[in-house]
Design a protein around this motif. Structure first.
Motif, PDB file in Angstrom:
ATOM      1  N   CYS A  16     -59.699-112.439 -16.273  1.00 28.95           N
ATOM      2  CA  CYS A  16     -60.676-111.537 -15.816  1.00 28.95           C
ATOM      3  C   CYS A  16     -60.205-110.435 -15.023  1.00 28.95           C
ATOM      4  O   CYS A  16     -59.125-110.466 -14.825  1.00 28.95           O
ATOM      5  CB  CYS A  16     -61.797-112.419 -15.101  1.00 28.95           C
ATOM      6  N   GLY A  17     -61.128-109.507 -14.802  1.00 27.51           N
ATOM      7  CA  GLY A  17     -60.709-108.152 -14.210  1.00 27.51           C
ATOM      8  C   GLY A  17     -60.286-108.390 -12.604  1.00 27.51           C
ATOM      9  O   GLY A  17     -59.649-107.538 -12.124  1.00 27.51           O
ATOM     10  N   LEU A  18     -60.391-109.447 -12.058  1.00 31.13           N
ATOM     11  CA  LEU A  18     -59.976-109.778 -10.646  1.00 31.13           C
ATOM     12  C   LEU A  18     -58.624-109.693 -10.627  1.00 31.13           C
ATOM     13  O   LEU A  18     -57.958-109.402  -9.512  1.00 31.13           O
ATOM     14  CB  LEU A  18     -60.718-110.969 -10.129  1.00 31.13           C
ATOM     15  N   CYS A  19     -57.795-110.071 -11.523  1.00 30.84           N
ATOM     16  CA  CYS A  19     -56.363-109.990 -11.571  1.00 30.84           C
ATOM     17  C   CYS A  19     -55.846-108.440 -11.135  1.00 30.84           C
ATOM     18  O   CYS A  19     -54.794-108.149 -10.814  1.00 30.84           O
ATOM     19  CB  CYS A  19     -55.691-110.315 -13.034  1.00 30.84           C
ATOM     20  N   GLU A  20     -56.846-107.453 -11.682  1.00 32.47           N
ATOM     21  CA  GLU A  20     -56.403-105.998 -11.484  1.00 32.47           C
ATOM     22  C   GLU A  20     -56.285-105.936  -9.927  1.00 32.47           C
ATOM     23  O   GLU A  20     -55.425-104.809  -9.524  1.00 32.47           O
ATOM     24  CB  GLU A  20     -57.060-105.093 -12.046  1.00 32.47           C
ATOM     25  N   THR A  21     -57.016-106.258  -9.031  1.00 31.61           N
ATOM     26  CA  THR A  21     -57.225-105.981  -7.688  1.00 31.61           C
ATOM     27  C   THR A  21     -56.564-106.962  -6.784  1.00 31.61           C
ATOM     28  O   THR A  21     -56.587-106.734  -5.653  1.00 31.61           O
ATOM     29  CB  THR A  21     -58.526-105.652  -7.382  1.00 31.61           C
ATOM     30  N   ARG A  22     -56.108-108.051  -7.259  1.00 31.48           N
ATOM     31  CA  ARG A  22     -55.548-109.304  -6.477  1.00 31.48           C
ATOM     32  C   ARG A  22     -54.362-108.811  -5.867  1.00 31.48           C
ATOM     33  O   ARG A  22     -53.693-108.122  -6.600  1.00 31.48           O
ATOM     34  CB  ARG A  22     -55.747-110.333  -7.150  1.00 31.48           C
ATOM     35  N   THR A  23     -54.057-109.393  -4.580  1.00 36.68           N
ATOM     36  CA  THR A  23     -52.484-109.348  -4.240  1.00 36.68           C
ATOM     37  C   THR A  23     -51.840-110.529  -4.478  1.00 36.68           C
ATOM     38  O   THR A  23     -50.849-110.433  -4.957  1.00 36.68           O
ATOM     39  CB  THR A  23     -52.690-109.335  -2.569  1.00 36.68           C
ATOM     40  N   ASN A  24     -52.638-111.740  -4.163  1.00 37.41           N
ATOM     41  CA  ASN A  24     -52.172-113.001  -4.558  1.00 37.41           C
ATOM     42  C   ASN A  24     -53.177-113.869  -5.204  1.00 37.41           C
ATOM     43  O   ASN A  24     -54.554-113.681  -5.005  1.00 37.41           O
ATOM     44  CB  ASN A  24     -51.741-113.776  -3.620  1.00 37.41           C
ATOM     45  N   VAL A  25     -52.778-114.978  -6.235  1.00 34.65           N
ATOM     46  CA  VAL A  25     -53.697-115.869  -6.878  1.00 34.65           C
ATOM     47  C   VAL A  25     -53.735-116.828  -5.526  1.00 34.65           C
ATOM     48  O   VAL A  25     -52.597-117.113  -5.023  1.00 34.65           O
ATOM     49  CB  VAL A  25     -53.109-116.431  -7.906  1.00 34.65           C
ATOM     50  N   VAL A  26     -54.989-117.271  -5.271  1.00 37.13           N
ATOM     51  CA  VAL A  26     -55.254-118.544  -4.469  1.00 37.13           C
ATOM     52  C   VAL A  26     -55.372-119.699  -5.086  1.00 37.13           C
ATOM     53  O   VAL A  26     -56.529-119.929  -5.311  1.00 37.13           O
ATOM     54  CB  VAL A  26     -56.103-117.879  -3.365  1.00 37.13           C
ATOM     55  N   PHE A  27     -54.290-120.362  -5.452  1.00 39.61           N
ATOM     56  CA  PHE A  27     -54.314-121.630  -6.237  1.00 39.61           C
ATOM     57  C   PHE A  27     -55.073-122.755  -5.513  1.00 39.61           C
ATOM     58  O   PHE A  27     -56.116-123.278  -6.079  1.00 39.61           O
ATOM     59  CB  PHE A  27     -53.013-121.923  -6.638  1.00 39.61           C
ATOM     60  N   GLY A  28     -54.512-123.134  -4.315  1.00 41.35           N
ATOM     61  CA  GLY A  28     -55.341-124.298  -3.614  1.00 41.35           C
ATOM     62  C   GLY A  28     -54.137-124.810  -2.902  1.00 41.35           C
ATOM     63  O   GLY A  28     -53.145-124.408  -2.584  1.00 41.35           O
ATOM     64  N   ASP A  29     -54.532-125.880  -1.744  1.00 41.53           N
ATOM     65  CA  ASP A  29     -53.920-126.002  -0.758  1.00 41.53           C
ATOM     66  C   ASP A  29     -54.142-127.655  -0.226  1.00 41.53           C
ATOM     67  O   ASP A  29     -55.374-128.045  -0.469  1.00 41.53           O
ATOM     68  CB  ASP A  29     -53.775-125.383   0.606  1.00 41.53           C
ATOM     69  N   GLY A  30     -53.263-128.440   0.225  1.00 46.31           N
ATOM     70  CA  GLY A  30     -53.469-129.665   0.676  1.00 46.31           C
ATOM     71  C   GLY A  30     -52.807-130.751   0.003  1.00 46.31           C
ATOM     72  O   GLY A  30     -51.859-130.501  -0.791  1.00 46.31           O
ATOM     73  N   VAL A  31     -53.335-131.773   0.111  1.00 48.64           N
ATOM     74  CA  VAL A  31     -52.790-133.225  -0.587  1.00 48.64           C
ATOM     75  C   VAL A  31     -53.208-133.393  -1.863  1.00 48.64           C
ATOM     76  O   VAL A  31     -54.364-133.517  -2.240  1.00 48.64           O
ATOM     77  CB  VAL A  31     -53.056-134.301   0.538  1.00 48.64           C
ATOM     78  N   GLN A  32     -52.351-133.232  -2.755  1.00 46.57           N
ATOM     79  CA  GLN A  32     -52.489-133.478  -4.159  1.00 46.57           C
ATOM     80  C   GLN A  32     -53.225-134.872  -4.520  1.00 46.57           C
ATOM     81  O   GLN A  32     -53.721-134.802  -5.550  1.00 46.57           O
ATOM     82  CB  GLN A  32     -51.468-132.747  -4.972  1.00 46.57           C
ATOM     83  N   THR A  33     -52.882-135.736  -3.820  1.00 42.15           N
ATOM     84  CA  THR A  33     -53.352-137.000  -4.146  1.00 42.15           C
ATOM     85  C   THR A  33     -54.474-137.492  -3.420  1.00 42.15           C
ATOM     86  O   THR A  33     -54.935-138.745  -3.335  1.00 42.15           O
ATOM     87  CB  THR A  33     -52.133-138.043  -4.274  1.00 42.15           C
ATOM     88  N   ALA A  34     -55.260-136.828  -2.557  1.00 43.05           N
ATOM     89  CA  ALA A  34     -56.169-137.065  -1.601  1.00 43.05           C
ATOM     90  C   ALA A  34     -57.480-137.486  -2.320  1.00 43.05           C
ATOM     91  O   ALA A  34     -57.727-137.139  -3.664  1.00 43.05           O
ATOM     92  CB  ALA A  34     -56.698-135.805  -0.869  1.00 43.05           C
ATOM     93  N   SER A  35     -58.313-138.278  -1.734  1.00 39.18           N
ATOM     94  CA  SER A  35     -59.668-138.804  -2.208  1.00 39.18           C
ATOM     95  C   SER A  35     -60.607-137.798  -1.994  1.00 39.18           C
ATOM     96  O   SER A  35     -61.710-138.008  -2.608  1.00 39.18           O
ATOM     97  CB  SER A  35     -59.957-140.139  -1.674  1.00 39.18           C
TER      98      SER A  35
END
Ligand code: URA
Length: 190
Positions: A16-35
């Motif tokens: 989408c067009g938000l890629c044109e204005t971003r500095t970074n993609v904010v993927f996610g953070d934390g514990v990948q096996t969390a409940s």
């Protein structure tokens, strides 16, 4: 896709067009096996600059509130957003942007396989729980869908704007803590 492949693909996204204005993609953070998983709407300025979700003033408030119910990003939850790139001027993401981006979150949910998803604010709740979700009326309620329990609380930015909403959010957080003890007590195991 595994986590490394998913992150690598997402960081290259131009759906989408938000890629044109971003500095970074904010993927996610934390514990990948969390409940337990938290989902916000989309990155703000600080998140865009750092590539990490919920690191601005609202993020700090959220981190502090979650500490009170023994949730810590480095220990027992994962956090991500509906859209991974910052909407300019912090406007709401459009329906098209949400639709272009939602598959990343769906794949993150599949990999984390959480028992409980907490939506942060109206936008995440309308996408993940119910298009007619009303945050003032429906926050703190629990919903069951496809084997996952969902709930929503006010977005931390709303709590910064209107501190009168904080007491009810603390009630919601206490209910979330009780639900975690019931659904996924491993979250609190040392
Ligand atoms: N607001 C959100 O919804 N997500 C963030 O990552 C930061 C602010």
């Amino acid at each position: 896709m595994n986590w490394d492949e998913l992150r690598a693909e997402c960081l290259k996204c131009r759906r989408c067009g938000l890629c044109e204005t971003r500095t970074n993609v904010v993927f996610g953070d934390g514990v990948q096996t969390a409940s337990v998983m938290f989902v916000g709407e989309g990155p703000g300025e600080n998140e865009d600059l750092t590539g990490l979700p919920f690191v601005g003033r609202g993020g700090q408030l959220l981190t502090d509130m979650l500490k009170i119910i023994d949730l810590d990003r480095s220990k027992n939850y994962y956090i991500a957003n509906i859209v991974k790139c910052r909407p300019p001027q912090n406007r709401d993401p459009s329906r098209l942007e949400e639709e272009a981006c939602i598959d990343w979150l769906r794949q993150q949910i599949e990999l984390v396989s959480p028992k409980l998803i907490v939506c942060l604010g109206r936008i995440a709740a309308t996408v993940l729980i119910d298009p007619d979700f009303k945050i003032t009326k429906d926050h703190g309620k629990f919903f069951s869908k496809d084997g996952i329990t969902y709930t929503a609380i006010y977005h931390p930015a709303a709590l910064l704007r209107d501190p009168r909403r904080r007491p009810e959010t603390f009630e919601d957080l206490k209910a979330i803590q009780a639900e975690i003890r019931r659904l996924c007590p491993e979250t609190y195991a040392e």
